[in-house]
Design a protein around this motif. Structure first.
Motif: not given
Length: 130
Positions: A53-81
């Motif tokens: 909720s502070e805006g910090s995002i972290k990735y495992a080294d094995s997925v950096k540059g390939r995966f993207t995590v995000s939260l929709d504007n309503a704050g109730n759906t988390l995505y992993l691209q």
């Protein structure tokens, strides 16, 4: 009580993409950390990507540059691209959430330690073939 429900898993070829979704409810008046973990047969559950909720995002080294995590504007759906998938990405993927009241400390919390998360979805299977 926080409820999490994942969807979007499937079977793909190496190099292809998938997007996982996790619908969450029950934590609107708190601070949180939400993320994705995965577990392959015979292996420990591992953190893949988290955001808080502070805006910090972290990735495992094995997925950096390939995966993207995000939260929709309503704050109730988390995505992993997930792009450029590899066979070693094959696993059951779980959505997880840790919530604390406003003003509570997060000291000692590890966003990649599964034991620190109190809420889990049922998981969605991702299979990547070569």
């Amino acid at each position: 009580q926080v409820h999490l429900a994942e969807s979007g898993g499937g079977s793909v070829q190496a190099g292809e993409s998938l997007r996982l979704s996790c619908v969450a409810d029950g934590y609107t008046t708190s601070t949180y950390c939400m993320g994705w973990f995965r577990q392959a047969p015979g292996k420990e559950r591992e953190g893949v990507a988290t955001l808080d909720s502070e805006g910090s995002i972290k990735y495992a080294d094995s997925v950096k540059g390939r995966f993207t995590v995000s939260l929709d504007n309503a704050g109730n759906t988390l995505y992993l691209q997930m792009n450029s998938l590899k066979p070693e990405d094959s696993a059951m993927y779980f959505c997880a959430a840790a919530v604390r009241p406003y003003g509570a400390t997060w000291f000692g919390f590890d966003p990649f330690r599964s034991a620190d998360f109190g809420y889990w979805g049922q998981g969605t299977q991702v299979t990547v073939s070569s």
